[in-house]
Design a protein around this motif. Structure first.
Motif, mmCIF file in Angstrom:
data_model
loop_
_atom_site.group_PDB
_atom_site.id
_atom_site.type_symbol
_atom_site.label_atom_id
_atom_site.label_comp_id
_atom_site.label_asym_id
_atom_site.label_seq_id
_atom_site.Cartn_x
_atom_site.Cartn_y
_atom_site.Cartn_z
ATOM 1 N N LYS A 5 -13.713 0.746 10.040
ATOM 2 C CA LYS A 5 -12.918 1.422 9.020
ATOM 3 C C LYS A 5 -13.554 1.184 7.657
ATOM 4 O O LYS A 5 -13.993 0.075 7.338
ATOM 5 N N GLY A 6 -13.615 2.246 6.873
ATOM 6 C CA GLY A 6 -14.181 2.130 5.538
ATOM 7 C C GLY A 6 -13.546 3.126 4.589
ATOM 8 O O GLY A 6 -12.652 3.892 4.976
ATOM 9 N N ARG A 7 -14.049 3.134 3.338
ATOM 10 C CA ARG A 7 -13.575 4.098 2.333
ATOM 11 C C ARG A 7 -14.770 4.747 1.652
ATOM 12 O O ARG A 7 -15.771 4.086 1.371
ATOM 13 N N ILE A 8 -14.632 6.037 1.393
ATOM 14 C CA ILE A 8 -15.709 6.781 0.746
ATOM 15 C C ILE A 8 -15.865 6.317 -0.701
ATOM 16 O O ILE A 8 -14.889 6.217 -1.446
ATOM 17 N N TYR A 20 -22.811 10.840 3.135
ATOM 18 C CA TYR A 20 -21.674 10.178 2.504
ATOM 19 C C TYR A 20 -21.899 8.666 2.534
ATOM 20 O O TYR A 20 -22.498 8.139 3.484
ATOM 21 N N VAL A 21 -21.425 7.996 1.492
ATOM 22 C CA VAL A 21 -21.542 6.547 1.407
ATOM 23 C C VAL A 21 -20.139 5.956 1.449
ATOM 24 O O VAL A 21 -19.250 6.377 0.694
ATOM 25 N N ALA A 22 -19.944 4.991 2.364
ATOM 26 C CA ALA A 22 -18.636 4.358 2.526
ATOM 27 C C ALA A 22 -18.770 2.858 2.351
ATOM 28 O O ALA A 22 -19.821 2.271 2.637
ATOM 29 N N GLU A 71 -10.000 7.147 3.316
ATOM 30 C CA GLU A 71 -10.279 6.257 4.439
ATOM 31 C C GLU A 71 -10.992 7.041 5.534
ATOM 32 O O GLU A 71 -10.626 8.182 5.844
ATOM 33 N N VAL A 72 -12.012 6.444 6.121
ATOM 34 C CA VAL A 72 -12.792 7.110 7.172
ATOM 35 C C VAL A 72 -13.068 6.133 8.301
ATOM 36 O O VAL A 72 -12.922 4.912 8.162
ATOM 37 N N PHE A 73 -13.471 6.717 9.445
ATOM 38 C CA PHE A 73 -13.933 5.937 10.580
ATOM 39 C C PHE A 73 -15.439 6.113 10.688
ATOM 40 O O PHE A 73 -15.952 7.237 10.629
ATOM 41 N N ILE A 74 -16.139 5.021 10.869
ATOM 42 C CA ILE A 74 -17.604 5.019 10.947
ATOM 43 C C ILE A 74 -17.981 4.622 12.366
ATOM 44 O O ILE A 74 -17.595 3.543 12.847
ATOM 45 N N TYR A 92 -16.111 10.089 10.378
ATOM 46 C CA TYR A 92 -14.993 10.962 10.718
ATOM 47 C C TYR A 92 -13.791 10.602 9.849
ATOM 48 O O TYR A 92 -13.522 9.419 9.614
ATOM 49 N N LYS A 93 -13.081 11.637 9.438
ATOM 50 C CA LYS A 93 -11.864 11.392 8.665
ATOM 51 C C LYS A 93 -10.623 11.442 9.542
ATOM 52 O O LYS A 93 -9.594 10.849 9.228
#
Length: 364
Positions: free
Chosen positions: A241-244, A252-254, A276-279, A354-355
């Motif tokens: 889990k990360g954030r852009i 994209y950089v998270a 919030e995104v899934f990497i 993925y969002k």
């Protein structure tokens, strides 16, 4: 041989939607696999193609012929079932000849075809045995022979290898592919086994909850999963889990804790800073990074936890500074100790972002 086409096919059992608006194009002579978890609707879809179930809506075509409500015996299909469905009181010969006798073929033609298919599946000399006198692999061959001998235009296989041990499954799937290539029969194969699907298929349809999530070649589905479900279902994946925090050069950089990760957006979401995104990263995409090595790659630093020798690779669990864990496959010759700090890298093209939040609960 024929092409099979499903147009907006749906099937309900009471309040349960087993197949939800499925459209598929299955090409002449290909091995097309429907892959998904238990209860995803793959067997119901196969039974609709076979004519054992009729859809509540949508149409089924063989070439340009609408077979949606045709009886199974009029479709020119043959099916191999998970439990083989052999007649225990009949010999191998009679089991294979059964469909030909129903079609009232001349005895000499039946003998010719059975002899041909016995040679094809390697059962010559076992004609007089009964199913219970055969091994699991031999019984599977009889079931295949019974389906092939009627010369179907479409061959349907419903998890045909699930009752076999691991070594025999590998051998049998190789034999099925070899047979299909020699005969050129349009083949639709249902399984929940990812390795099986990847190894035998020309194309794969990934299903879940009655819907088709992606159709493509094995390498396309594995390397470029269209959404988070496919990314986490096919093969093994790390999901972080990360954030852009930004975007650059089409990537994209998270942020993942204190680390920065650049990668490719795979779904059709629009991302903004703070989302919030899934990497998703495959374990085999990682490689060791030396302290003095400069690379234009993502670098993860973590403490070595459990590691296991698997044979062709060393499976290592790394705990990142923010507490998230990743599984890494390294050379089996790598020398490490539990608790040491390890740096690994991964190229941005191997990082999928993925969002979609739909499958978050499934990842815990």
């Amino acid at each position: 041989m024929v092409e099979v086409r499903l147009e907006n096919v749906s099937k309900r059992f009471g309040k349960v939607v087993a197949v939800d608006n499925v459209s598929l194009d299955i090409l002449n002579g290909e091995i097309f696999t429907i892959l998904g978890p238990s209860g995803c609707g793959k067997t119901t879809t196969l039974r609709i193609i076979a004519g054992f179930e009729f859809p509540n809506s949508g149409r089924v075509f063989f070439d340009e012929r609408d077979v949606t409500f045709e009886k199974p015996y009029r479709r020119g299909t043959a099916m191999v079932f998970q439990n083989y469905a052999l007649w225990p009181h009949m010999t191998v010969y009679d089991n294979i000849a059964y469909g030909l006798k129903l079609r009232k073929l001349p005895k000499e033609e039946i003998r010719r075809r059975v002899k041909w298919v016995l040679e094809l599946v390697g059962l010559v000399g076992l004609e007089k045995r009964f199913p219970l006198q055969l091994s699991g692999g031999q019984q599977q061959r009889v079931a295949l022979a019974r389906a092939i001998v009627v010369e179907p235009s479409v061959l349907l296989l419903d998890e045909p290898l699930s009752n076999l041990d691991a070594k025999l499954r590998i051998r049998m799937r190789e034999e099925i592919v070899s047979l299909q290539r020699r005969l050129g029969i349009t083949t639709i194969y249902v399984t929940h086994d990812q390795e099986e699907a990847m190894s035998i298929s020309d194309r794969i349809a990934i299903m879940n909850q009655g819907r088709v999530y992606q159709v493509g070649s094995p390498i396309e589905v594995y390397m470029n999963p269209r959404n988070l479900f496919v990314a986490t279902f096919i093969g093994r994946s790390n999901v972080l889990k990360g954030r852009i925090v930004g975007a650059t050069n089409g990537l994209y950089v998270a942020s993942v804790g204190t680390q920065r990760v650049s990668g490719i957006l795979m779904d059709e979401s629009r991302l903004s800073v703070g989302d919030e995104v899934f990497i998703v990263i495959r374990p085999e995409s990682f490689f060791l990074v030396e302290d003095n090595e400069v690379r234009s790659v993502n670098v993860f630093e973590g403490k070595v936890g459990l590691f296991m020798f698997i044979g062709s690779f060393l499976q290592v669990k790394l705990e990142l500074p923010d507490g998230q864990k990743v599984t890494v496959y390294l050379s089996p010759k790598t020398k490490i100790t539990q608790g040491e700090t390890l740096k690994v890298g991964v190229s941005p093209e191997d990082v999928k972002i993925y969002k979609t939040l739909e499958w978050e609960d499934d990842l815990e």
